[in-house]
Design an enzyme around this catalytic site. Structure first.
Site, PDB file in Angstrom:
ATOM      1  N   LEU A   3       0.809  -1.221   0.000  1.00 34.34           N
ATOM      2  CA  LEU A   3       0.000   0.000   0.000  1.00 34.34           C
ATOM      3  C   LEU A   3       0.844   1.273   0.000  1.00 34.34           C
ATOM      4  O   LEU A   3       0.399   2.317   0.452  1.00 34.34           O
ATOM      5  CB  LEU A   3      -0.961   0.013   1.198  1.00 34.34           C
ATOM      6  N   CYS A   4       2.087   1.206  -0.510  1.00 34.29           N
ATOM      7  CA  CYS A   4       2.963   2.374  -0.434  1.00 34.29           C
ATOM      8  C   CYS A   4       2.970   3.211  -1.711  1.00 34.29           C
ATOM      9  O   CYS A   4       3.590   4.258  -1.745  1.00 34.29           O
ATOM     10  CB  CYS A   4       4.379   1.954  -0.086  1.00 34.29           C
ATOM     11  N   HIS A   5       2.290   2.759  -2.749  1.00 35.78           N
ATOM     12  CA  HIS A   5       2.264   3.534  -3.983  1.00 35.78           C
ATOM     13  C   HIS A   5       0.829   3.621  -4.506  1.00 35.78           C
ATOM     14  O   HIS A   5       0.044   2.701  -4.327  1.00 35.78           O
ATOM     15  CB  HIS A   5       3.183   2.909  -5.034  1.00 35.78           C
ATOM     16  N   MET A  41      -3.235  -6.822  -1.797  1.00 44.21           N
ATOM     17  CA  MET A  41      -3.163  -6.108  -0.513  1.00 44.21           C
ATOM     18  C   MET A  41      -4.331  -5.135  -0.375  1.00 44.21           C
ATOM     19  O   MET A  41      -4.892  -4.982   0.714  1.00 44.21           O
ATOM     20  CB  MET A  41      -1.826  -5.372  -0.376  1.00 44.21           C
ATOM     21  N   GLU A  42      -4.703  -4.489  -1.460  1.00 43.80           N
ATOM     22  CA  GLU A  42      -5.840  -3.584  -1.419  1.00 43.80           C
ATOM     23  C   GLU A  42      -7.134  -4.337  -1.162  1.00 43.80           C
ATOM     24  O   GLU A  42      -8.000  -3.884  -0.404  1.00 43.80           O
ATOM     25  CB  GLU A  42      -5.914  -2.784  -2.733  1.00 43.80           C
ATOM     26  N   ASP A  56     -17.360  -2.729  14.865  1.00 44.47           N
ATOM     27  CA  ASP A  56     -17.645  -1.448  15.520  1.00 44.47           C
ATOM     28  C   ASP A  56     -19.151  -1.219  15.671  1.00 44.47           C
ATOM     29  O   ASP A  56     -19.608  -0.735  16.704  1.00 44.47           O
ATOM     30  CB  ASP A  56     -17.003  -0.312  14.729  1.00 44.47           C
TER      31      ASP A  56
END
Length: 92
Positions: A3-5, A41-42, A56
């Protein structure tokens, strides 16, 4: 790093299926991209985030909720190629 780009996602969808009798919510995420990389990953992040949102919303009812079995079901493309969990788990 995952998730870094930034990636040009062409599709992202999250489906939640309630099994009322079993007391389970099944979350499935489907993400696609026209770029040269995989987006597993996304997709995993989308599924995990949806499960956390369900937690939640339901925590006033019970805090004993368990989020489990986060896993990749399938992918195509990207550097590591295609993957299909069903084929990977089938007896040989």
């Amino acid at each position: 790093l995952p998730l870094c780009h930034p990636l040009p996602l062409s599709r992202a969808s999250v489906q939640c299926r309630l099994d009322r009798a079993g007391g389970v919510v099944e979350v499935t995420a489907d993400v696609s991209c026209t770029g040269p990389t995989g987006v597993e990953m996304e997709s995993l992040t989308a599924a995990a985030t949806a499960a956390l949102c369900i937690y939640d919303m339901c925590k006033p009812i019970t805090k004993g909720i368990v989020i489990s079995d986060l896993r990749l079901l399938s992918k195509s493309g990207g550097k590591s190629g295609d993957y299909d969990r069903a084929a990977d788990e089938s007896p040989e």
